[in-house]
Scaffold this motif. Structure first.
Motif, PDB file in Angstrom:
ATOM      1  N   SER A 187       0.828  -1.209   0.000  1.00 12.57           N
ATOM      2  CA  SER A 187       0.000   0.000   0.000  1.00 12.57           C
ATOM      3  C   SER A 187       0.865   1.263   0.000  1.00 12.57           C
ATOM      4  O   SER A 187       0.566   2.232  -0.703  1.00 12.57           O
ATOM      5  N   ARG A 202      -8.602   3.028  -3.153  1.00 11.42           N
ATOM      6  CA  ARG A 202      -8.598   3.475  -1.749  1.00 11.42           C
ATOM      7  C   ARG A 202      -8.326   2.306  -0.807  1.00 11.42           C
ATOM      8  O   ARG A 202      -7.528   2.429   0.122  1.00 11.42           O
ATOM      9  N   GLN A 242      -5.005   1.806   1.559  1.00  7.89           N
ATOM     10  CA  GLN A 242      -5.225   1.744   3.005  1.00  7.89           C
ATOM     11  C   GLN A 242      -4.773   0.404   3.585  1.00  7.89           C
ATOM     12  O   GLN A 242      -4.862   0.184   4.782  1.00  7.89           O
TER      13      GLN A 242
END
Length: 68
Positions: free
Chosen positions: A5, A34, A38
């Motif tokens: 990430s 997203r 995350q």
């Protein structure tokens, strides 16, 4: 946050791309980007590879040698 990430986020930012731009270029949804940035634990590997392909990378299994 995971190594993957962090890599995706830093790579995207270094190229001056927004999350929506990355999603469009990779052919994924914004929510997927997203979740990926995350560090969501369960993501489809084929979609991760769609994103990584833009940066010239690929996620794949690596053989491990085990002692017996």
């Amino acid at each position: 946050m995971t190594v993957l990430s962090t890599f995706i986020r830093e790579r995207r930012k270094s190229l001056g791309m927004t999350q929506p731009e990355l999603a469009e270029k990779a052919g994924t949804g914004l929510r997927f980007i997203r979740d990926l940035e995350q560090g969501k634990k369960t993501l489809r590997m084929d979609k991760v590879n769609q994103v990584l392909d833009l940066f010239g990378y690929e996620l794949r299994p690596v053989e491990q040698k085990r002692e017996q």
